[in-house]
Write an enzyme that holds these catalytic residues in place. Structure first.
Site, mmCIF file in Angstrom:
data_model
loop_
_atom_site.group_PDB
_atom_site.id
_atom_site.type_symbol
_atom_site.label_atom_id
_atom_site.label_comp_id
_atom_site.label_asym_id
_atom_site.label_seq_id
_atom_site.Cartn_x
_atom_site.Cartn_y
_atom_site.Cartn_z
ATOM 1 N N TYR A 1 42.183 -30.173 80.495
ATOM 2 C CA TYR A 1 41.437 -31.323 81.286
ATOM 3 C C TYR A 1 40.007 -31.294 80.775
ATOM 4 O O TYR A 1 39.513 -32.473 80.934
ATOM 5 C CB TYR A 1 41.455 -31.061 82.758
ATOM 6 N N LYS B 1 52.477 -20.147 78.783
ATOM 7 C CA LYS B 1 53.383 -20.360 77.776
ATOM 8 C C LYS B 1 53.302 -19.643 76.726
ATOM 9 O O LYS B 1 52.987 -20.280 75.535
ATOM 10 C CB LYS B 1 53.829 -21.970 77.603
#
Length: 369
Positions: free
Chosen positions: A143, A194
């Site tokens: 973001y 991840k």
């Protein structure tokens, strides 16, 4: 009982003003009972601030927030302000508060009250007794990373770019929050990323493991890929205690965990900054339900998430754990008595308004005091 605990109340827009009014009654009750005293100031934020000052957050209100021990925030936004320029949208007020107060750790508990087990879409045995805490890194990652933006390519097609980026210090400081809070709970942290496909995930996993091995060996640490974590939250959520993850995955996983409890109207949150030399952290507390313009002004909103945000403030900003438990117990007893606002209404329960829910909680507080 000195009133040296400084709170800035920012009700904001929509139902923010209605639910904050009920929290104000709880604050007054603590003061009248000589249990805890607070110096409360109120300011404008979001659309309410834009309407009066032409900006979603004034410098003066920002200064008040910096000088407060904690900020209690309602909600911002609504259709009235949808067409404002991006920099003037109500949500920019909240983002400025988070940025300038450097509130990097977002705490989202997912707690199932026994009387509301039936409100969840999951089987009762899956969520009964659920009490997990998701800690989301709030000021880095996708973001905020650079480069970002939308560009037009030579062939006329367009490309959108956002950059997922983290540094060692950003990971370590949110990791410390997770480990410290786990020590006060069930001493388990699950770090989520991840690492199988993202270099930023590899760094996140390595730094979390290193931090654990050097400073928090007494806390159980596990690692999990974000997609598996989403599945496990629905499959077997009680396996978790504290989950710590980055900004993007935290955004997704915390909403997933929220719906395990049955209603966004029941969920509080906290955003914490780094401790100063005295150990004090800047902090902002807010319900996660948003401004709900469809029911704003109808005295129909659920004030319990905002009350629970106040309980988090008591616990994390003022070390008033017993007082926080008092608020939580009063809310549990209110629900056990069958009192419900529309968002958590069930067959055979009593439907009440925002202010009537406030009355009911105050009545339970009186019994417990």
């Amino acid at each position: 009982m000195a009133a040296n605990r400084k709170i800035l109340s920012l009700p904001g827009d929509g139902i923010g003003q209605e639910v904050m009014a009920q929290v104000g009654r709880v604050v007054e009750w603590f003061d009248k009972k000589h249990i805890a005293s607070f110096d409360v100031k109120e300011g404008l934020v979001g659309g309410a601030s834009f309407d009066k000052y032409g900006t979603p957050l004034t410098d003066e209100t920002m200064q008040l927030a910096q000088e407060s021990d904690a900020v209690l925030f309602g909600a911002v936004g609504g259709p009235k302000w949808d067409n404002l320029p991006f920099a003037q949208k109500p949500e920019r007020g909240l983002l400025r508060l988070r940025k300038e107060m450097d509130l990097f750790a977002n705490l989202r508990p997912a707690l199932v009250f026994d009387p509301l087990i039936g409100a969840s879409t999951l089987k009762p045995e899956v969520i009964e007794g659920l009490d997990i805490l998701i800690i989301r890194e709030l000021t880095g990652g996708t973001y905020f990373g650079e480069p970002r933006g939308i560009t037009t390519l030579p062939d006329g097609t367009r490309r959108g770019v956002n950059t997922q980026v983290y540094t060692t210090p950003e990971i370590i400081r949110v990791g410390r929050v997770a480990f410290e809070l786990a020590r006060k709970r069930n001493n388990k942290v699950c770090s989520v990323e991840k690492a199988n496909v993202m270099e930023s995930g590899v760094l996140w996993r390595e730094e979390m493991q290193k931090l654990h091995d050097t400073e928090y060996q007494d806390v159980e640490l596990s690692h999990m890929y974000a997609d598996n974590c989403a599945m496990q939250l629905v499959r077997k959520p009680k396996q978790f205690d504290v989950i710590v993850t980055d900004n993007l995955f935290g955004d997704l996983l915390s909403d997933c965990a929220a719906m395990l409890t049955g209603s966004l109207g029941m969920l509080p949150s906290a955003s914490l900054g780094a401790p100063d030399p005295s150990g004090r952290r800047k902090a902002l507390y807010e319900p996660v339900h948003g401004s709900a313009p469809d029911i704003a002004g109808k005295n129909a909103a659920n004030p319990l998430a905002c009350m629970l945000s106040f309980a988090m403030m008591l616990r994390y900003s003022f070390d008033l754990d017993e007082e926080a438990k008092l608020v939580e117990k009063a809310i549990n007893n209110t629900l056990a008595a069958g009192v419900r606002t529309g968002d958590i209404m069930q067959p055979g329960m009593k439907l009440v308004s925002t202010s009537e829910m406030g009355n009911a909680v105050l009545a339970e507080l009186a019994k417990l005091a």
